[in-house]
Enzyme design. Structure first.
Site, PDB file in Angstrom:
ATOM      1  N   ASP A   1       0.797  -1.229   0.000  1.00 43.72           N
ATOM      2  CA  ASP A   1       0.000   0.000   0.000  1.00 43.72           C
ATOM      3  C   ASP A   1       0.832   1.283   0.000  1.00 43.72           C
ATOM      4  OD1 ASP A   1      -2.400   1.520   0.101  1.00 43.72           O
ATOM      5  OD2 ASP A   1      -2.184   1.731   2.255  1.00 43.72           O
TER       6      ASP A   1
ATOM      7  N   CYS B   1     -16.907  -5.844 -15.859  1.00 44.42           N
ATOM      8  CA  CYS B   1     -17.899  -4.866 -15.413  1.00 44.42           C
ATOM      9  C   CYS B   1     -19.005  -4.709 -16.457  1.00 44.42           C
ATOM     10  CB  CYS B   1     -17.249  -3.504 -15.148  1.00 44.42           C
ATOM     11  SG  CYS B   1     -16.371  -3.380 -13.584  1.00 44.42           S
TER      12      CYS B   1
ATOM     13  N   CYS C   1     -21.674   1.597  -9.429  1.00 42.84           N
ATOM     14  CA  CYS C   1     -20.774   2.272  -8.481  1.00 42.84           C
ATOM     15  C   CYS C   1     -20.609   3.747  -8.819  1.00 42.84           C
ATOM     16  CB  CYS C   1     -19.415   1.578  -8.458  1.00 42.84           C
ATOM     17  SG  CYS C   1     -18.546   1.537 -10.041  1.00 42.84           S
TER      18      CYS C   1
ATOM     19  N   CYS D   1     -21.832   6.791  -6.125  1.00 44.43           N
ATOM     20  CA  CYS D   1     -20.810   7.539  -5.376  1.00 44.43           C
ATOM     21  C   CYS D   1     -21.418   8.795  -4.759  1.00 44.43           C
ATOM     22  CB  CYS D   1     -19.656   7.920  -6.298  1.00 44.43           C
ATOM     23  SG  CYS D   1     -18.346   8.844  -5.452  1.00 44.43           S
TER      24      CYS D   1
ATOM     25  N   CYS E   1     -21.558  -2.979  -5.508  1.00 43.93           N
ATOM     26  CA  CYS E   1     -21.034  -3.736  -6.645  1.00 43.93           C
ATOM     27  C   CYS E   1     -21.633  -5.142  -6.708  1.00 43.93           C
ATOM     28  CB  CYS E   1     -19.510  -3.831  -6.536  1.00 43.93           C
ATOM     29  SG  CYS E   1     -18.746  -4.810  -7.853  1.00 43.93           S
TER      30      CYS E   1
END
Length: 377
Positions: free
Chosen positions: A134, A188, A194, A198, A247
């Site tokens: 990360d 997708c 999504c 948002c 999702c």
């Protein structure tokens, strides 16, 4: 050494040490990502938390000159909490996003990567490695996509066939010439759920995120939260799960494979009002094990104030008054004043007016004025 055989041994060992998925990628330049990152910079869509230059983030040999391949790993985390406490009137609670449940994933993944690195060193003496989780320069998702861990969804998350997007990612850059895996096909399709869901329109379009509008980023900032986002944050204390929970690929995905990731309900869904008076020591003792504490208590407390204002929680009024008048931090004083105005009881406005006579910070005074403006609504 037979690379094919050794690669199979690495895969088998990864399962033994609790790695849920492993993939192998070339160490070639991430050309498409480089172009996208430069575009993000031009548009001002980056958060500022990114580490390294665009070149360092897309050219593995800048991090390890002899790089020949990259090992990508994924660990699944839970999406559901058993016995989650309810947020009730007079006893409101905030929420940390799922990626902050349980022990800090950086620590857990580093443990797995260290074990994997030791295995490589024991069987390939001339190995050189560089591990990242990360906070490293390389983009974990781009590596995972190339290594066949999953595809990059329109919500900008890595979506795996097995675990959905509820996975933590890490990688090892190495000089071992492992055989690359095939990428997973993007699936997708026409789905745009999504992007539509948002809360702040941070998803500009499928696969493109303006990080400066993303609630996951905004909850980690330390300054006053811009006005346009204050009504959007809800009871979120750290992070945002909306683009994951809506999702379809995450439907019925809930894995409890690692004890370290199991959430303590009282930590990841804490009562809001007590957060406002928690000491530094208490905060560290209670929250330091989770990833969501990395920015300290100030952003969490600011977000808790906004959550109480969102709920118009009248039981928090006295504590908010105390913060507005006594807290040494302008962001907390000002946000408390705004929150009191949002709650909207006559005593709130009286206390704001009284506090204004003693306040000297211009930013706090501005927030106090905004708090008083709620009287006109």
């Amino acid at each position: 050494m037979d690379i094919h055989q050794f690669q199979e041994e690495v895969i088998q060992y990864s399962k033994e040490i609790g790695i849920d998925k492993i993939g192998f990628a070339s160490a070639d330049v991430f050309g498409e990502l480089k172009a996208r990152l430069k575009q993000q910079q031009e548009f001002g869509y980056q958060s500022g938390f990114e580490k390294g230059s665009v070149e360092e983030r897309t050219e593995p040999d800048r991090l390890l000159p002899e790089a020949q391949s990259i090992i990508s790993i994924a660990l699944a985390y839970p999406s559901k909490m058993s016995d989650a406490p309810k947020s009730r009137k007079g006893d409101r609670r905030g929420i940390f996003c799922r990626a902050s449940w349980g022990q800090d994933y950086h620590t857990v993944l580093r443990d797995r990567l260290n074990k994997l690195g030791e295995f490589l060193q024991a069987h390939y003496p001339e190995v050189t490695i560089k591990s990242m989780v990360d906070t490293g320069e390389l983009a974990d998702r781009a590596v995972a996509e190339r290594a066949g861990i999953g595809f990059s969804g329109k919500n900008c998350a890595t979506i795996t066939p097995e675990f959905g997007s509820y996975v933590y990612l890490g990688e090892i850059v190495t000089n071992i010439p492992f055989i690359p895996d095939e990428p997973v096909d993007d699936s997708c399709g026409d789905c745009n759920i999504c992007v539509d869901a948002c809360p702040t329109d941070a998803l500009i379009q499928g696969g493109q995120l303006n990080a400066n509008r993303c609630i996951a980023f905004l909850t980690q900032t330390k300054d006053f939260l811009p006005d346009e986002f204050r009504s959007k944050i809800g009871n979120r204390l750290y992070g945002c799960d909306t683009c994951q929970t809506v999702c379809p690929k995450n439907r019925k995905k809930d894995f409890h494979r690692h004890e370290e990731f199991e959430p303590d309900p009282e930590i990841v869904k804490p009562k809001l009002t007590p957060l406002l008076s928690i000491s530094n020591r208490e905060f560290k003792e209670k929250f330091s094990p989770i990833a969501g504490s990395w920015r300290g208590k100030k952003p969490i407390q600011r977000n808790a104030i906004l959550a109480l204002a969102h709920y118009k929680d009248e039981t928090s009024i006295q504590e908010l008054i105390r913060l507005m008048k006594e807290d040494p931090r302008p962001v907390i004083r000002g946000t408390a004043a705004w929150g009191l105005g949002k709650i909207g009881k006559p005593e709130c406005y009286q206390e704001i007016e009284e506090a204004m006579m003693h306040e000297t910070d211009e930013n706090v005074l501005y927030e106090m004025k905004k708090g008083l403006e709620f009287q006109k609504i």
